[in-house]
Scaffold this motif. Structure first.
Motif, PDB file in Angstrom:
ATOM      1  N   MET A  90      67.009  39.969  81.534  1.00 34.97           N
ATOM      2  CA  MET A  90      66.814  39.640  80.152  1.00 34.97           C
ATOM      3  C   MET A  90      67.117  38.158  79.948  1.00 34.97           C
ATOM      4  O   MET A  90      68.131  37.661  80.407  1.00 34.97           O
ATOM      5  N   SER A  91      66.249  37.423  79.274  1.00 35.83           N
ATOM      6  CA  SER A  91      66.464  36.000  79.079  1.00 35.83           C
ATOM      7  C   SER A  91      67.272  35.746  77.814  1.00 35.83           C
ATOM      8  O   SER A  91      67.200  36.495  76.848  1.00 35.83           O
ATOM      9  N   LYS A  92      68.046  34.673  77.847  1.00 38.79           N
ATOM     10  CA  LYS A  92      68.854  34.300  76.698  1.00 38.79           C
ATOM     11  C   LYS A  92      68.035  33.436  75.765  1.00 38.79           C
ATOM     12  O   LYS A  92      67.241  32.606  76.211  1.00 38.79           O
ATOM     13  N   LYS A  93      68.229  33.634  74.453  1.00 37.73           N
ATOM     14  CA  LYS A  93      67.556  32.799  73.472  1.00 37.73           C
ATOM     15  C   LYS A  93      68.341  31.504  73.325  1.00 37.73           C
ATOM     16  O   LYS A  93      69.559  31.522  73.181  1.00 37.73           O
ATOM     17  N   THR A  94      67.649  30.404  73.366  1.00 36.82           N
ATOM     18  CA  THR A  94      68.296  29.112  73.191  1.00 36.82           C
ATOM     19  C   THR A  94      68.113  28.634  71.764  1.00 36.82           C
ATOM     20  O   THR A  94      67.337  29.206  70.990  1.00 36.82           O
ATOM     21  N   LYS A  95      68.808  27.580  71.423  1.00 37.48           N
ATOM     22  CA  LYS A  95      68.662  26.982  70.094  1.00 37.48           C
ATOM     23  C   LYS A  95      67.220  26.516  69.884  1.00 37.48           C
ATOM     24  O   LYS A  95      66.660  26.678  68.816  1.00 37.48           O
ATOM     25  N   ALA A  96      66.613  25.987  70.930  1.00 36.69           N
ATOM     26  CA  ALA A  96      65.219  25.543  70.840  1.00 36.69           C
ATOM     27  C   ALA A  96      64.291  26.724  70.569  1.00 36.69           C
ATOM     28  O   ALA A  96      63.341  26.606  69.795  1.00 36.69           O
ATOM     29  N   ASP A  97      64.576  27.879  71.187  1.00 32.87           N
ATOM     30  CA  ASP A  97      63.776  29.083  70.938  1.00 32.87           C
ATOM     31  C   ASP A  97      63.881  29.498  69.478  1.00 32.87           C
ATOM     32  O   ASP A  97      62.895  29.874  68.854  1.00 32.87           O
ATOM     33  N   ASP A  98      65.108  29.458  68.941  1.00 35.26           N
ATOM     34  CA  ASP A  98      65.317  29.822  67.545  1.00 35.26           C
ATOM     35  C   ASP A  98      64.590  28.868  66.605  1.00 35.26           C
ATOM     36  O   ASP A  98      63.999  29.282  65.624  1.00 35.26           O
ATOM     37  N   GLN A  99      64.638  27.567  66.919  1.00 35.16           N
ATOM     38  CA  GLN A  99      63.942  26.580  66.091  1.00 35.16           C
ATOM     39  C   GLN A  99      62.437  26.809  66.149  1.00 35.16           C
ATOM     40  O   GLN A  99      61.753  26.755  65.134  1.00 35.16           O
ATOM     41  N   GLN A 100      61.919  27.065  67.337  1.00 32.22           N
ATOM     42  CA  GLN A 100      60.482  27.317  67.499  1.00 32.22           C
ATOM     43  C   GLN A 100      60.078  28.560  66.724  1.00 32.22           C
ATOM     44  O   GLN A 100      59.045  28.575  66.062  1.00 32.22           O
ATOM     45  N   ALA A 101      60.887  29.607  66.797  1.00 35.33           N
ATOM     46  CA  ALA A 101      60.583  30.846  66.072  1.00 35.33           C
ATOM     47  C   ALA A 101      60.554  30.605  64.581  1.00 35.33           C
ATOM     48  O   ALA A 101      59.681  31.119  63.880  1.00 35.33           O
ATOM     49  N   SER A 102      61.494  29.822  64.074  1.00 31.56           N
ATOM     50  CA  SER A 102      61.515  29.578  62.634  1.00 31.56           C
ATOM     51  C   SER A 102      60.318  28.738  62.194  1.00 31.56           C
ATOM     52  O   SER A 102      59.818  28.924  61.093  1.00 31.56           O
ATOM     53  N   ILE A 103      59.852  27.857  63.037  1.00 30.93           N
ATOM     54  CA  ILE A 103      58.656  27.076  62.722  1.00 30.93           C
ATOM     55  C   ILE A 103      57.453  28.000  62.600  1.00 30.93           C
ATOM     56  O   ILE A 103      56.656  27.890  61.681  1.00 30.93           O
ATOM     57  N   PHE A 104      57.331  28.946  63.509  1.00 31.35           N
ATOM     58  CA  PHE A 104      56.191  29.849  63.493  1.00 31.35           C
ATOM     59  C   PHE A 104      56.283  30.887  62.383  1.00 31.35           C
ATOM     60  O   PHE A 104      55.265  31.373  61.917  1.00 31.35           O
ATOM     61  N   GLU A 105      57.493  31.246  61.953  1.00 32.46           N
ATOM     62  CA  GLU A 105      57.634  32.217  60.871  1.00 32.46           C
ATOM     63  C   GLU A 105      56.946  31.719  59.596  1.00 32.46           C
ATOM     64  O   GLU A 105      56.397  32.504  58.841  1.00 32.46           O
ATOM     65  N   ALA A 106      56.995  30.419  59.382  1.00 33.71           N
ATOM     66  CA  ALA A 106      56.392  29.843  58.181  1.00 33.71           C
ATOM     67  C   ALA A 106      54.880  29.646  58.331  1.00 33.71           C
ATOM     68  O   ALA A 106      54.193  29.364  57.356  1.00 33.71           O
ATOM     69  N   LEU A 107      54.361  29.810  59.522  1.00 34.62           N
ATOM     70  CA  LEU A 107      52.947  29.573  59.801  1.00 34.62           C
ATOM     71  C   LEU A 107      52.164  30.869  59.654  1.00 34.62           C
ATOM     72  O   LEU A 107      52.445  31.852  60.336  1.00 34.62           O
ATOM     73  N   SER A 108      51.199  30.861  58.764  1.00 32.29           N
ATOM     74  CA  SER A 108      50.391  32.069  58.573  1.00 32.29           C
ATOM     75  C   SER A 108      49.468  32.281  59.765  1.00 32.29           C
ATOM     76  O   SER A 108      49.189  31.348  60.531  1.00 32.29           O
ATOM     77  N   PHE A 109      48.988  33.503  59.890  1.00 34.55           N
ATOM     78  CA  PHE A 109      48.050  33.837  60.956  1.00 34.55           C
ATOM     79  C   PHE A 109      46.807  32.944  60.855  1.00 34.55           C
ATOM     80  O   PHE A 109      46.338  32.392  61.845  1.00 34.55           O
ATOM     81  N   GLU A 110      46.298  32.795  59.630  1.00 31.81           N
ATOM     82  CA  GLU A 110      45.083  32.012  59.415  1.00 31.81           C
ATOM     83  C   GLU A 110      45.289  30.545  59.776  1.00 31.81           C
ATOM     84  O   GLU A 110      44.427  29.919  60.403  1.00 31.81           O
ATOM     85  N   ALA A 111      46.453  29.988  59.404  1.00 28.92           N
ATOM     86  CA  ALA A 111      46.743  28.592  59.736  1.00 28.92           C
ATOM     87  C   ALA A 111      46.880  28.417  61.242  1.00 28.92           C
ATOM     88  O   ALA A 111      46.409  27.420  61.809  1.00 28.92           O
ATOM     89  N   ALA A 112      47.510  29.387  61.897  1.00 26.43           N
ATOM     90  CA  ALA A 112      47.657  29.325  63.349  1.00 26.43           C
ATOM     91  C   ALA A 112      46.295  29.384  64.033  1.00 26.43           C
ATOM     92  O   ALA A 112      46.037  28.641  64.988  1.00 26.43           O
ATOM     93  N   MET A 113      45.418  30.253  63.550  1.00 26.01           N
ATOM     94  CA  MET A 113      44.080  30.359  64.137  1.00 26.01           C
ATOM     95  C   MET A 113      43.279  29.075  63.930  1.00 26.01           C
ATOM     96  O   MET A 113      42.585  28.620  64.846  1.00 26.01           O
ATOM     97  N   THR A 114      43.394  28.483  62.756  1.00 26.81           N
ATOM     98  CA  THR A 114      42.689  27.227  62.478  1.00 26.81           C
ATOM     99  C   THR A 114      43.169  26.125  63.416  1.00 26.81           C
ATOM    100  O   THR A 114      42.359  25.391  63.988  1.00 26.81           O
ATOM    101  N   GLU A 115      44.492  26.036  63.576  1.00 26.61           N
ATOM    102  CA  GLU A 115      45.044  25.026  64.486  1.00 26.61           C
ATOM    103  C   GLU A 115      44.608  25.299  65.914  1.00 26.61           C
ATOM    104  O   GLU A 115      44.252  24.378  66.658  1.00 26.61           O
TER     105      GLU A 115
END
Length: 85
Positions: A1-26
């Motif tokens: 099992m891999s450990k979550k790092t602070k960078a992983d948490d920051q990346q996850a929070s960035i993506f939480e705010a990103l809608s599916f449609e915005a992600a697909m467009t990008e």
């Protein structure tokens, strides 16, 4: 099992705010840039990495919606899906 790092948490929070449609467009934009062959190698690699992250985000979004549909189908009422990861 891999450990979550602070960078992983920051990346996850960035993506939480990103809608599916915005992600697909990008993602579509990144693919077009990569396919054009005009990006330098380093930028192509960065675009590929970002694209991989966007694909994972979109796949997770679709899985979450699929789970919501399953809940709706089973109970005939849409209930919020709580990710318990």
């Amino acid at each position: 099992m891999s450990k979550k790092t602070k960078a992983d948490d920051q990346q996850a929070s960035i993506f939480e705010a990103l809608s599916f449609e915005a992600a697909m467009t990008e993602l579509e934009s990144l693919v077009a840039q990569i396919e054009s062959g005009q990006l330098p190698l380093e930028q192509s690699l960065a675009a590929y990495k970002r694209g991989s992250e966007l694909v994972q985000h979109c796949q997770q979004s679709l899985a979450d919606v699929e789970q919501q549909v399953r809940i709706l189908t089973e109970s005939n009422q849409l209930q919020p899906y709580n990710d318990t990861k």
